[in-house]
Design an enzyme around this catalytic site. Structure first.
Site, PDB file in Angstrom:
ATOM      1  N   LYS A  19       0.853  -1.198   0.000  1.00  0.00           N
ATOM      2  CA  LYS A  19       0.000   0.000   0.000  1.00  0.00           C
ATOM      3  C   LYS A  19       0.888   1.247   0.000  1.00  0.00           C
ATOM      4  CE  LYS A  19      -3.926   1.940   2.582  1.00  0.00           C
ATOM      5  NZ  LYS A  19      -4.818   1.760   3.743  1.00  0.00           N
ATOM      6  N   SER A  49      -9.731   1.570   2.576  1.00  0.00           N
ATOM      7  CA  SER A  49      -8.849   2.333   1.728  1.00  0.00           C
ATOM      8  C   SER A  49      -7.778   1.484   1.036  1.00  0.00           C
ATOM      9  CB  SER A  49      -8.154   3.426   2.557  1.00  0.00           C
ATOM     10  OG  SER A  49      -7.348   2.860   3.556  1.00  0.00           O
ATOM     11  N   SER A  77     -10.012  -0.728   6.784  1.00  0.00           N
ATOM     12  CA  SER A  77      -9.386  -0.626   5.465  1.00  0.00           C
ATOM     13  C   SER A  77      -8.641  -1.850   4.959  1.00  0.00           C
ATOM     14  CB  SER A  77      -8.437   0.563   5.431  1.00  0.00           C
ATOM     15  OG  SER A  77      -9.183   1.725   5.218  1.00  0.00           O
TER      16      SER A  77
END
Ligand code: GLN
Length: 486
Positions: A78, A153, A177
Site C-alpha cells: 500500500k 482504503s 481498510s
C-alpha cells in the site's frame, strides 16, 4: 497452473524443491501485471528492475539455506508505507513526488526475509475512504466485476491480490481498510491487535487506531505474513513487548470446545439479505466443525460510527498539520506570503475528503468543543471496549458480516459521504477497541461479487482467529479464487 496463480504456501514449496525460481515467479507476476493492470488499475508504481534484483538475491539466499518462508515471494505494498527510494504518495497530490529516505519497519523486515516488492498500490488519499475513489491518481477496480469498487482504503492491495498480480500485500486498517476491501474482493485480510505490528514508517492517519496487516489469498498465507511482520520495535512507542506466537501452529482442524459468539447488533436493519445468508451459512458450518454457537450483545454498537468519525478526524487533523509546504511534499510556488503559501499548498495538495476530515477534526478539537466531542467520544470508546470484554467472557471469537453489502458501482456513492461512513459500522469497533479482526471469503452474491465473513477476537488472540478462519475456509470449500478479468 501459472506461477502467479500460486498461493504463498504453494510457491514456498516449489521454491524449496527447486521446481521454480524466484526470478521466474517474479517475472510471471510482472507479466500478469502488464496483462491485467490496465483494467484493474491497482498499481501506482511497478518497480520492475528492483523486483528482479530482489528475486535474484532471494534465489542466492536460498542456495545458502536457512531462509524464511517469504524468501522470493512477490508482494505489493500500500502506498502509505514508506519505501526507501520509491515514491510513497499516500494516494495524494501532496506527496506525489515524495521519495522516503528510509523503509518502514515492516518493509525492512520483508526485505531481510528476502521478499520481493513488486511495487506500490493505490488507496484512498491518506487512507480516508471505503472505496479507493478518493485516490488522487486512479481508482482500482474490483477484479470480480470491473466497474465496481474494490473497497478501501487498501483497495489497490485487495485488487492486486484478487487479480493474481502478486501473492500477497500489506495494507493498513484504521476503521476497516484491510478487512473491508478483502471482503469485497474475495480474499483474506487481517487487522492485528493494536501494538502487535510496528507502524514505524506508516504515514499516520489516526494514530490511536492505525494498524498494518496482510491481505492474502487464504488463511495459511495470512498466518505466514503475520509471522513475518509482527514483533516489538523500539521505533514505535505503541508496539508491545511480548512473545510473538507462530500462527502457523493455529492452523489445525476441529473446533471442539470453541465458543463462537454472534453479536445480535451486527445483524440489524440495512444488512443485505445475501450477506446475511452467507454469514449464516458460515455459522452453520462452524457448528458442524464442532464449535458452540452463542448469541451475545455489543450494546454500544450504535455509537461506533459517531465515535470513530470524531476520534479519527480529530487525530487526522493533527497528523496532517505537517503538510504545510515547508518540510516536504508539494508546495505552491506562486504564493506571495507565508500565509498564502500555507493556504494554497493545502488547498491544492489535498482532495475534498481529506479537507472535510481536517475541518471536522479541527472543529471537534477546538476550544469550547473539546469536552463535548473528543472527550465524550473517548469516554464512549471505553464503553465499546467494555462491551467486547464482556462478550469475550462468554465466547472466544465473534462472527459477523464485514460490510453490510457486496461491492457497489464506482461512482454510485461518491456524492454521499455519510452513507459511506455508515457502511463502516461493522469494522470500526475493532479499531476503537484495539482488538484483532479478520475477513475470510464466505461466498458470492447473485451478481458474482464476493462476500466476506468477519471474525474478531480478544487482544493478541490472532491464533484463535486463524484457527476459526482456517476451519471456515476448509468447511466452506469455496472454489479457488479466480476472477475472469475482461
Ligand atoms: N473507511 C474508514 C474511513 O474512511 C476506514 C479507513 C481506514 O481504515 N483507513 O475512515
Amino acid at each position: 497452473m501459472k506461477p502467479y496463480e500460486l498461493t504463498i504456501a504453494q510457491a514456498m514449496e516449489q521454491l524449496a524443491s527447486g521446481a521454480l525460481s524466484s526470478r521466474e515467479l517474479t517475472q510471471s507476476c510482472l507479466e500478469r501485471i502488464k496483462a491485467v493492470d490496465g483494467k484493474v488499475k491497482a498499481f501506482l508504481t511497478v518497480t520492475t528492475e528492483q523486483a528482479l534484483g530482489q528475486a535474484d538475491e532471494a534465489d542466492r539466499m536460498r542456495t545458502r539455506g536457512g531462509i524464511s518462508p517469504l524468501c522470493g515471494v512477490p508482494l505489493s505494498i500500500k502506498d502509505l508505507l514508506c519505501t526507501k527510494g520509491i515514491v510513497t504518495s499516500c494516494g495524494s497530490r501532496m506527496l506525489e513526488a515524495y521519495v522516503p529516505p528510509y523503509d518502514a519497519t515492516v518493509i525492512e523486515k520483508l526485505k531481510e526475509q528476502g521478499a520481493v516488492i513488486l511495487g506500490k498500490v493505490a488507496m484512498d488519499e491518506f487512507a480516508m475512504g471505503s472505496s479507493s475513489e478518493n485516490c488522487a491518481f486512479q481508482v482500482p477496480e474490483n477484479p470480480w466485476k470491473l466497474g465496481f469498487v474494490s473497497g478501501g482504503s487498501s483497495g489497490g492491495s485487495a485488487a492486486s491480490v484478487a487479480a493474481l498480480e502478486c501473492l500477497g500485500s500489506l495494507g493498513s486498517d484504521t476503521g476497516g481498510s484491510i478487512r473491508q476491501p478483502a471482503s469485497l474482493c474475495g480474499i483474506v485480510g487481517m487487522k492485528p491487535t493494536y501494538g502487535l505490528v510496528s507502524r514505524y514508517g506508516l504515514v499516520a492517519f489516526a494514530s490511536s487506531l492505525d494498524q498494518i496487516g496482510p491481505l492474502t489469498r487464504d488463511v495459511t498465507d495470512c498466518a505466514l505474513m503475520m509471522n513475518a511482520i509482527s514483533g516489538y520495535d523500539l521505533k514505535d512507542s505503541t508496539s508491545v513487548q511480548r512473545q510473538v506466537p507462530d500462527l502457523n501452529e493455529s492452523l489445525t482442524e476441529g473446533l471442539q470446545g470453541m465458543r463462537i459468539g454472534v453479536p445480535r447488533e451486527y445483524f440489524g436493519a440495512g444488512l443485505d439479505p445475501e450477506v446475511r445468508s452467507v454469514v449464516n451459512q458460515g455459522i452453520e458450518v462452524l457448528k458442524g466443525a464442532g464449535a458452540k454457537i452463542i448469541e451475545v450483545s455489543l450494546p454500544h454498537t450504535d455509537y461506533c460510527v459517531a465515535v470513530y468519525y470524531l476520534i479519527a478526524t480529530a487525530e487526522a487533523s493533527s497528523n496532517l498539520a505537517r503538510y504545510d509546504g515547508v518540510s516536504y511534499g508539494f508546495r505552491d510556488l506562486e504564493a506571495k506570503s507565508l500565509m498564502d503559501m500555507y493556504r494554497e499548498t493545502r488547498s491544492q495538495g489535498f482532495g475534498p475528503e481529506v479537507k472535510r476530515r481536517i475541518l471536522i477534526g479541527t472543529y471537534a478539537l477546538s476550544a469550547g468543543y473539546y469536552d463535548a466531542y473528543y472527550k465524550k467520544a473517548s469516554q464512549v470508546r471505553t464503553l465499546i471496549l467494555d462491551d467486547f470484554d464482556r462478550a469475550f467472557g462468554q465466547c472466544d471469537v465473534l462472527i459477523s458480516p464485514v460490510v453490510p453489502t457486496p461491492a457497489w458501482k464506482i461512482g454510485e456513492k461518491v456524492d454521499d459521504p455519510l452513507s459511506l461512513y455508515l457502511s463502516d459500522i461493522l469494522t470500526i469497533s475493532a479499531n476503537l477497541a484495539g482488538i484483532p479482526g479478520m475477513s475470510v471469503p464466505g461466498g458470492f452474491s447473485h451478481q458474482g461479487l464476493p462476500i466476506g465473513i468477519q471474525l474478531q477476537g480478544p487482544h493478541f488472540r490472532e491464533d484463535s482467529l486463524m484457527k476459526v478462519g482456517y476451519n471456515l475456509e476448509r468447511a466452506l470449500n469455496l472454489p479457488p479464487q479466480r476472477p475472469k478479468i475482461s
